[in-house]
Design a protein around this motif. Structure first.
Motif, PDB file in Angstrom:
ATOM      1  N   ILE A   1       0.840  -1.207   0.000  1.00 19.97           N
ATOM      2  CA  ILE A   1       0.000   0.000   0.000  1.00 19.97           C
ATOM      3  C   ILE A   1       0.869   1.247   0.000  1.00 19.97           C
ATOM      4  O   ILE A   1       0.679   2.152  -0.807  1.00 19.97           O
ATOM      5  CB  ILE A   1      -0.959   0.004   1.219  1.00 19.97           C
ATOM      6  CG1 ILE A   1      -2.038  -1.067   1.050  1.00 19.97           C
ATOM      7  CG2 ILE A   1      -1.599   1.378   1.411  1.00 19.97           C
ATOM      8  CD1 ILE A   1      -2.895  -1.302   2.285  1.00 19.97           C
ATOM      9  N   LEU A   2       1.839   1.292   0.901  1.00 15.82           N
ATOM     10  CA  LEU A   2       2.644   2.507   1.065  1.00 15.82           C
ATOM     11  C   LEU A   2       3.585   2.752  -0.107  1.00 15.82           C
ATOM     12  O   LEU A   2       3.891   3.905  -0.418  1.00 15.82           O
ATOM     13  CB  LEU A   2       3.418   2.444   2.381  1.00 15.82           C
ATOM     14  CG  LEU A   2       2.552   2.415   3.644  1.00 15.82           C
ATOM     15  CD1 LEU A   2       3.425   2.297   4.885  1.00 15.82           C
ATOM     16  CD2 LEU A   2       1.634   3.626   3.734  1.00 15.82           C
ATOM     17  N   ASP A   3       4.038   1.699  -0.772  1.00 18.07           N
ATOM     18  CA  ASP A   3       4.950   1.861  -1.905  1.00 18.07           C
ATOM     19  C   ASP A   3       4.281   2.521  -3.105  1.00 18.07           C
ATOM     20  O   ASP A   3       4.969   3.061  -3.974  1.00 18.07           O
ATOM     21  CB  ASP A   3       5.528   0.507  -2.339  1.00 18.07           C
ATOM     22  CG  ASP A   3       6.583  -0.007  -1.372  1.00 18.07           C
ATOM     23  OD1 ASP A   3       7.023   0.767  -0.493  1.00 18.07           O
ATOM     24  OD2 ASP A   3       6.949  -1.196  -1.485  1.00 18.07           O
ATOM     25  N   SER A   4       2.964   2.478  -3.152  1.00 16.41           N
ATOM     26  CA  SER A   4       2.273   2.963  -4.348  1.00 16.41           C
ATOM     27  C   SER A   4       1.684   4.363  -4.195  1.00 16.41           C
ATOM     28  O   SER A   4       0.954   4.813  -5.077  1.00 16.41           O
ATOM     29  CB  SER A   4       1.154   1.981  -4.713  1.00 16.41           C
ATOM     30  OG  SER A   4       0.180   1.951  -3.682  1.00 16.41           O
ATOM     31  N   ILE A   5       2.014   5.071  -3.099  1.00 15.99           N
ATOM     32  CA  ILE A   5       1.400   6.383  -2.866  1.00 15.99           C
ATOM     33  C   ILE A   5       2.458   7.429  -2.504  1.00 15.99           C
ATOM     34  O   ILE A   5       3.612   7.108  -2.270  1.00 15.99           O
ATOM     35  CB  ILE A   5       0.326   6.299  -1.755  1.00 15.99           C
ATOM     36  CG1 ILE A   5       0.928   5.750  -0.471  1.00 15.99           C
ATOM     37  CG2 ILE A   5      -0.849   5.457  -2.199  1.00 15.99           C
ATOM     38  CD1 ILE A   5      -0.028   5.725   0.693  1.00 15.99           C
ATOM     39  N   THR A   6       2.012   8.677  -2.441  1.00 12.88           N
ATOM     40  CA  THR A   6       2.915   9.788  -2.143  1.00 12.88           C
ATOM     41  C   THR A   6       3.365   9.759  -0.679  1.00 12.88           C
ATOM     42  O   THR A   6       2.668   9.200   0.172  1.00 12.88           O
ATOM     43  CB  THR A   6       2.215  11.139  -2.394  1.00 12.88           C
ATOM     44  OG1 THR A   6       1.152  11.288  -1.446  1.00 12.88           O
ATOM     45  CG2 THR A   6       1.674  11.235  -3.813  1.00 12.88           C
ATOM     46  N   PRO A   7       4.501  10.369  -0.386  1.00 24.34           N
ATOM     47  CA  PRO A   7       4.972  10.424   1.007  1.00 24.34           C
ATOM     48  C   PRO A   7       3.960  11.072   1.957  1.00 24.34           C
ATOM     49  O   PRO A   7       3.814  10.637   3.093  1.00 24.34           O
ATOM     50  CB  PRO A   7       6.261  11.244   0.924  1.00 24.34           C
ATOM     51  CG  PRO A   7       6.757  11.007  -0.465  1.00 24.34           C
ATOM     52  CD  PRO A   7       5.519  10.896  -1.310  1.00 24.34           C
ATOM     53  N   LYS A   8       3.262  12.099   1.498  1.00 20.78           N
ATOM     54  CA  LYS A   8       2.265  12.766   2.347  1.00 20.78           C
ATOM     55  C   LYS A   8       1.124  11.798   2.695  1.00 20.78           C
ATOM     56  O   LYS A   8       0.688  11.723   3.839  1.00 20.78           O
ATOM     57  CB  LYS A   8       1.707  14.003   1.642  1.00 20.78           C
ATOM     58  CG  LYS A   8       0.767  14.814   2.490  1.00 20.78           C
ATOM     59  CD  LYS A   8       0.326  16.068   1.771  1.00 20.78           C
ATOM     60  CE  LYS A   8      -0.642  16.859   2.641  1.00 20.78           C
ATOM     61  NZ  LYS A   8      -1.093  18.083   1.991  1.00 20.78           N
TER      62      LYS A   8
ATOM     63  N   GLN B   1       1.388   8.540   2.632  1.00 22.37           N
ATOM     64  CA  GLN B   1       1.991   7.492   3.471  1.00 22.37           C
ATOM     65  C   GLN B   1       1.954   7.900   4.941  1.00 22.37           C
ATOM     66  O   GLN B   1       1.596   7.107   5.810  1.00 22.37           O
ATOM     67  CB  GLN B   1       3.454   7.249   3.068  1.00 22.37           C
ATOM     68  CG  GLN B   1       3.639   6.532   1.784  1.00 22.37           C
ATOM     69  CD  GLN B   1       5.120   6.412   1.411  1.00 22.37           C
ATOM     70  OE1 GLN B   1       6.003   6.894   2.107  1.00 22.37           O
ATOM     71  NE2 GLN B   1       5.377   5.760   0.281  1.00 22.37           N
ATOM     72  N   GLU B   2       2.331   9.145   5.202  1.00 17.73           N
ATOM     73  CA  GLU B   2       2.371   9.639   6.582  1.00 17.73           C
ATOM     74  C   GLU B   2       0.991   9.602   7.216  1.00 17.73           C
ATOM     75  O   GLU B   2       0.826   9.156   8.353  1.00 17.73           O
ATOM     76  CB  GLU B   2       2.929  11.066   6.603  1.00 17.73           C
ATOM     77  CG  GLU B   2       3.080  11.629   8.004  1.00 17.73           C
ATOM     78  CD  GLU B   2       3.595  13.057   7.991  1.00 17.73           C
ATOM     79  OE1 GLU B   2       3.275  13.772   8.946  1.00 17.73           O
ATOM     80  OE2 GLU B   2       4.315  13.443   7.052  1.00 17.73           O
ATOM     81  N   ALA B   3      -0.018  10.048   6.490  1.00 19.03           N
ATOM     82  CA  ALA B   3      -1.380  10.056   7.029  1.00 19.03           C
ATOM     83  C   ALA B   3      -1.862   8.633   7.328  1.00 19.03           C
ATOM     84  O   ALA B   3      -2.427   8.363   8.391  1.00 19.03           O
ATOM     85  CB  ALA B   3      -2.332  10.742   6.047  1.00 19.03           C
ATOM     86  N   ILE B   4      -1.624   7.721   6.409  1.00 20.02           N
ATOM     87  CA  ILE B   4      -2.059   6.334   6.589  1.00 20.02           C
ATOM     88  C   ILE B   4      -1.337   5.692   7.770  1.00 20.02           C
ATOM     89  O   ILE B   4      -1.957   5.004   8.585  1.00 20.02           O
ATOM     90  CB  ILE B   4      -1.852   5.539   5.282  1.00 20.02           C
ATOM     91  CG1 ILE B   4      -2.844   6.025   4.223  1.00 20.02           C
ATOM     92  CG2 ILE B   4      -1.994   4.035   5.523  1.00 20.02           C
ATOM     93  CD1 ILE B   4      -2.527   5.561   2.832  1.00 20.02           C
TER      94      ILE B   4
ATOM     95  N   PRO C   1      -7.605  12.615   6.653  1.00 18.73           N
ATOM     96  CA  PRO C   1      -8.063  12.603   5.257  1.00 18.73           C
ATOM     97  C   PRO C   1      -8.927  11.362   5.000  1.00 18.73           C
ATOM     98  O   PRO C   1      -8.540  10.249   5.369  1.00 18.73           O
ATOM     99  CB  PRO C   1      -6.771  12.544   4.441  1.00 18.73           C
ATOM    100  CG  PRO C   1      -5.680  12.933   5.387  1.00 18.73           C
ATOM    101  CD  PRO C   1      -6.152  12.601   6.763  1.00 18.73           C
ATOM    102  N   LYS C   2     -10.078  11.557   4.388  1.00 19.80           N
ATOM    103  CA  LYS C   2     -10.971  10.417   4.113  1.00 19.80           C
ATOM    104  C   LYS C   2     -10.257   9.347   3.292  1.00 19.80           C
ATOM    105  O   LYS C   2     -10.500   8.163   3.463  1.00 19.80           O
ATOM    106  CB  LYS C   2     -12.229  10.893   3.386  1.00 19.80           C
ATOM    107  CG  LYS C   2     -13.142  11.721   4.252  1.00 19.80           C
ATOM    108  CD  LYS C   2     -14.338  12.203   3.454  1.00 19.80           C
ATOM    109  CE  LYS C   2     -15.162  13.171   4.256  1.00 19.80           C
ATOM    110  NZ  LYS C   2     -16.255  13.753   3.462  1.00 19.80           N
ATOM    111  N   GLY C   3      -9.364   9.767   2.422  1.00 18.81           N
ATOM    112  CA  GLY C   3      -8.626   8.832   1.581  1.00 18.81           C
ATOM    113  C   GLY C   3      -7.674   7.932   2.359  1.00 18.81           C
ATOM    114  O   GLY C   3      -7.190   6.940   1.826  1.00 18.81           O
TER     115      GLY C   3
ATOM    116  N   PRO D   1      -7.150   2.568   3.201  1.00 22.56           N
ATOM    117  CA  PRO D   1      -5.852   1.885   3.266  1.00 22.56           C
ATOM    118  C   PRO D   1      -5.429   1.588   4.708  1.00 22.56           C
ATOM    119  O   PRO D   1      -4.923   0.497   4.996  1.00 22.56           O
ATOM    120  CB  PRO D   1      -4.876   2.856   2.599  1.00 22.56           C
ATOM    121  CG  PRO D   1      -5.695   3.896   1.934  1.00 22.56           C
ATOM    122  CD  PRO D   1      -7.061   3.845   2.498  1.00 22.56           C
ATOM    123  N   ALA D   2      -5.634   2.533   5.619  1.00 19.64           N
ATOM    124  CA  ALA D   2      -5.282   2.292   7.026  1.00 19.64           C
ATOM    125  C   ALA D   2      -6.160   1.178   7.592  1.00 19.64           C
ATOM    126  O   ALA D   2      -5.686   0.328   8.358  1.00 19.64           O
ATOM    127  CB  ALA D   2      -5.435   3.564   7.854  1.00 19.64           C
ATOM    128  N   GLY D   3      -7.417   1.161   7.199  1.00 25.28           N
ATOM    129  CA  GLY D   3      -8.324   0.102   7.639  1.00 25.28           C
ATOM    130  C   GLY D   3      -7.886  -1.261   7.131  1.00 25.28           C
ATOM    131  O   GLY D   3      -7.973  -2.260   7.854  1.00 25.28           O
TER     132      GLY D   3
END
Length: 162
Positions: A11-18, A20-23, A71-73, A77-79
């Motif tokens: 999950i984290l490899d496919s998204i922006t650093p910002k 990633q931090e939120a998730i 962030p709703k987004g 992913p966190a779930g």
């Protein structure tokens, strides 16, 4: 066996650093609540009985307690990460056997409950596309009510044992 670390990395490899931090912040906060045996045992019991719904309620509780600043987004992913952690724990603790199919069903349930919270017509839209009858809407997570604490005993001569 569910490998939560592999899922989290994917999950984290496919998204922006910002993002990633939120998730990661949401997933860590959720883990602290989920695995705190003293104060949140009822929540953990709900999660082990109904993984998808329990994790959805945990994510929505975190969202509400953050004054909707998460962030709703980041919720789905966190779930998904939290769900994998819960499945991993229930399997290692031999609470119940788990498999990929059960994880997939729980992930779908979690996604529907969260989506339904932000779009009450979501279940109807899915039902219209699939030709099925819409399912009953899940109840939103109730915020925890603080427990009344007994008034502290005054100290001093009036309350001293004689």
């Amino acid at each position: 066996m569910i490998a939560s670390d592999e899922l989290q990395a994917a999950i984290l490899d496919s998204i922006t650093p910002k993002a990633q931090e939120a998730i990661q912040r949401v997933a860590i906060a959720g883990q602290k609540i989920m695995f705190d045996k003293q104060s949140h045992k009822p929540l953990f019991d709900e999660i082990t009985q109904n993984e998808g719904g329990g994790i959805a309620h945990l994510m929505l509780m975190l969202f509400d307690k953050s004054n909707r600043s998460i962030p709703k987004g980041a919720l789905l992913p966190a779930g998904a990460i939290m769900l994998a952690k819960a499945f991993e724990f229930t399997e290692k603790a031999k609470i119940k056997p788990v498999d990929d199919a059960a994880f997939g069903e729980a992930l779908q349930e979690m996604s529907v409950v969260i989506a339904d919270r932000f779009d009450p017509s979501f279940r109807g839209k899915v039902a219209a596309k699939t030709g099925q009858k819409p399912q009953e809407r899940a109840q939103p997570a109730q915020p925890e009510q603080p427990q009344p604490q007994p008034a502290p005993q005054a100290r001093g001569l009036l309350n001293a044992r004689i």
